[in-house]
Design a protein around this motif. Structure first.
Motif, PDB file in Angstrom:
ATOM      1  N   THR A 103       0.649  -1.107   0.094  1.00 54.73           N
ATOM      2  CA  THR A 103       0.088   0.038  -0.035  1.00 54.73           C
ATOM      3  C   THR A 103       0.981   1.421   0.036  1.00 54.73           C
ATOM      4  OG1 THR A 103      -0.140   0.041   2.334  1.00 54.73           O
ATOM      5  CG2 THR A 103      -1.941  -1.146   1.223  1.00 54.73           C
ATOM      6  N   PRO A 104       0.369   2.237  -0.359  1.00 55.97           N
ATOM      7  CA  PRO A 104       1.397   3.574  -0.545  1.00 55.97           C
ATOM      8  C   PRO A 104       1.997   3.863   0.566  1.00 55.97           C
ATOM      9  CG  PRO A 104      -0.975   4.018  -1.447  1.00 55.97           C
ATOM     10  CD  PRO A 104      -0.977   2.721  -0.896  1.00 55.97           C
ATOM     11  N   THR A 105       3.335   4.004   0.384  1.00 58.49           N
ATOM     12  CA  THR A 105       4.411   4.158   1.263  1.00 58.49           C
ATOM     13  C   THR A 105       5.117   5.330   1.294  1.00 58.49           C
ATOM     14  OG1 THR A 105       4.577   1.641   1.673  1.00 58.49           O
ATOM     15  CG2 THR A 105       6.241   3.320   2.726  1.00 58.49           C
ATOM     16  N   ALA A 106       5.190   6.259   2.337  1.00 54.06           N
ATOM     17  CA  ALA A 106       6.071   7.510   2.489  1.00 54.06           C
ATOM     18  C   ALA A 106       6.701   7.890   3.661  1.00 54.06           C
ATOM     19  CB  ALA A 106       5.228   8.801   2.063  1.00 54.06           C
ATOM     20  N   PHE A 107       7.715   8.662   3.814  1.00 55.82           N
ATOM     21  CA  PHE A 107       8.412   8.577   4.770  1.00 55.82           C
ATOM     22  C   PHE A 107       8.549  10.219   5.173  1.00 55.82           C
ATOM     23  CE2 PHE A 107       9.987   5.398   2.114  1.00 55.82           C
ATOM     24  CZ  PHE A 107       9.979   4.318   3.029  1.00 55.82           C
ATOM     25  N   ARG A 108       8.614  10.328   6.621  1.00 54.36           N
ATOM     26  CA  ARG A 108       8.466  11.835   7.208  1.00 54.36           C
ATOM     27  C   ARG A 108      10.146  12.269   7.139  1.00 54.36           C
ATOM     28  NH1 ARG A 108       4.346  15.304   6.505  1.00 54.36           N
ATOM     29  NH2 ARG A 108       4.433  16.822   8.249  1.00 54.36           N
ATOM     30  N   GLN A 109      10.484  13.411   6.509  1.00 57.48           N
ATOM     31  CA  GLN A 109      11.916  13.994   6.514  1.00 57.48           C
ATOM     32  C   GLN A 109      11.440  15.468   6.864  1.00 57.48           C
ATOM     33  OE1 GLN A 109      13.858  13.171   2.949  1.00 57.48           O
ATOM     34  NE2 GLN A 109      13.962  10.998   3.471  1.00 57.48           N
ATOM     35  N   GLY A 110      11.710  15.728   8.245  1.00 60.09           N
ATOM     36  CA  GLY A 110      11.390  17.239   8.720  1.00 60.09           C
ATOM     37  C   GLY A 110       9.914  17.456   8.626  1.00 60.09           C
ATOM     38  N   GLN A 111       9.605  18.554   7.964  1.00 57.14           N
ATOM     39  CA  GLN A 111       7.909  18.947   7.855  1.00 57.14           C
ATOM     40  C   GLN A 111       7.535  18.365   6.680  1.00 57.14           C
ATOM     41  OE1 GLN A 111       7.668  23.093   8.259  1.00 57.14           O
ATOM     42  NE2 GLN A 111       9.434  23.547   9.401  1.00 57.14           N
ATOM     43  N   TYR A 112       8.072  17.509   5.787  1.00 60.06           N
ATOM     44  CA  TYR A 112       7.404  17.055   4.676  1.00 60.06           C
ATOM     45  C   TYR A 112       7.647  15.474   4.407  1.00 60.06           C
ATOM     46  CZ  TYR A 112       7.545  22.130   3.991  1.00 60.06           C
ATOM     47  OH  TYR A 112       7.643  23.556   4.097  1.00 60.06           O
ATOM     48  N   ASP A 113       7.062  14.980   3.463  1.00 63.43           N
ATOM     49  CA  ASP A 113       6.937  13.568   3.254  1.00 63.43           C
ATOM     50  C   ASP A 113       7.859  13.503   1.874  1.00 63.43           C
ATOM     51  OD1 ASP A 113       5.317  12.980   5.002  1.00 63.43           O
ATOM     52  OD2 ASP A 113       3.711  12.495   3.922  1.00 63.43           O
ATOM     53  N   SER A 114       8.681  12.154   1.905  1.00 65.10           N
ATOM     54  CA  SER A 114       9.392  11.815   0.858  1.00 65.10           C
ATOM     55  C   SER A 114       8.877  10.348   0.535  1.00 65.10           C
ATOM     56  CB  SER A 114      10.836  11.745   1.194  1.00 65.10           C
ATOM     57  OG  SER A 114      11.600  10.798   0.363  1.00 65.10           O
ATOM     58  N   THR A 115       8.690  10.242  -0.731  1.00 71.57           N
ATOM     59  CA  THR A 115       8.365   8.955  -1.338  1.00 71.57           C
ATOM     60  C   THR A 115       9.596   8.059  -1.621  1.00 71.57           C
ATOM     61  OG1 THR A 115       8.243   9.728  -3.629  1.00 71.57           O
ATOM     62  CG2 THR A 115       6.382   9.952  -2.162  1.00 71.57           C
TER      63      THR A 115
END
Length: 288
Positions: free
Chosen positions: A174-186
């Protein structure tokens, strides 16, 4: 001891698509918890920290699914619905529990489930017909193991004769993203993926891993694409697909063991953000 439980469900009336979002399934899980432990349900609801459970989106049971058959393209789960799920359609829903105490406090729920008691998902009534807690050929998302067992069974051998242990193939279902600081990275970098697993392992396992050899992990095969989930409240962008990571270079056996343990733990922990809302469902795939 982490558990990956698959609840088989039967809706008694159509489930509108707006009630099949992660937010509503999260609320259903808290309702299940509160039915046996109101205090625990309230605590899980109010907690803003990393939570000791993950949830899947609701899946329509289909023995012809490529996921259940395996093979390329079989990594994707259904994470959004455009049409209602009709009444009488067999469905399944995965709940993973990372904390032993959480599972034990819910024992009465698992033991006393009444197949004739309806649970509510929006306007629809659902019956829980059965629960699977061990793996089966057509249902790879059910399993249970102690943390010690996961660690002990993880291989510490990494050479040309045992490629399966130097190769970590992760499916992002399922869609996966990672928090980096204040924003998401895919981007599923080795740091994002394995630090996510390490954080949850160290929090819940009681077997702290340190000095993980993340610098020895190298992506060797990438087959991913981004997907967007949008509703009236928010938009979430994440990746779906497969990534193969190789363990390369001079590395101690204990470090190989740690990396393999973390990869096997992905089934229970999920990876990245919003795992309690159905995102980040991941598992390790082994070649036949």
């Amino acid at each position: 001891m982490p558990h990956s439980l698959v609840l088989n469900l039967l809706p008694q009336s159509p489930i509108p698509p707006q009630y099949l979002t992660g937010r509503h399934l999260h609320a259903l899980f808290l309702t299940l918890v509160s039915s046996v432990d109101t205090t625990l349900g309230d605590r899980l609801h109010d907690s803003t920290a990393d939570k000791a459970f993950t949830l899947s989106p609701l899946q329509i049971s289909n023995t012809n699914s490529p996921l259940l058959k395996g093979g390329k393209g079989g990594y994707k789960l259904q994470y959004s619905h455009q049409q209602p799920i009709p009444a009488g359609t067999p469905c399944w829903w995965r709940i993973s529990l990372l904390d032993d105490s959480l599972f034990s406090r819910l024992t009465q729920l698992w033991l006393n489930l009444n197949p004739n008691r309806p649970w509510h998902l929006g306007p629809a009534d659902l019956y829980i017909t059965s629960i699977q807690g061990i793996p089966q050929s057509i249902q790879p998302w059910a399993n249970a193991s102690t943390y010690a067992q996961i660690y002990e069974e993880a291989s510490d051998v990494c050479d040309g004769l045992r490629l399966r242990n130097s190769s970590i193939n992760l499916s992002f279902s399922t869609p996966t993203a990672f928090r980096q600081g204040q924003y998401d990275s895919t981007l599923p970098t080795r740091e994002s993926v394995f630090n996510s697993l390490l954080s949850r392992w160290n929090k819940y396992s009681g077997i702290e891993l340190s000095h993980i050899a993340i610098e020895s992990i190298f992506p060797s095969f990438v087959n991913i694409h981004t997907e967007i989930i949008a509703d009236s409240r928010s938009k979430f962008i994440g990746i779906i697909g497969e990534v193969n990571y190789k363990i390369l270079g001079e590395i101690e056996p204990i470090q190989i063991k740690q990396l393999n343990a973390l990869a096997d733990f992905a089934l229970y922990a999920g990876i990245g953000r919003k795992t309690t809302m159905g995102m980040g469902m991941s598992r390790r795939l082994y070649s036949p």
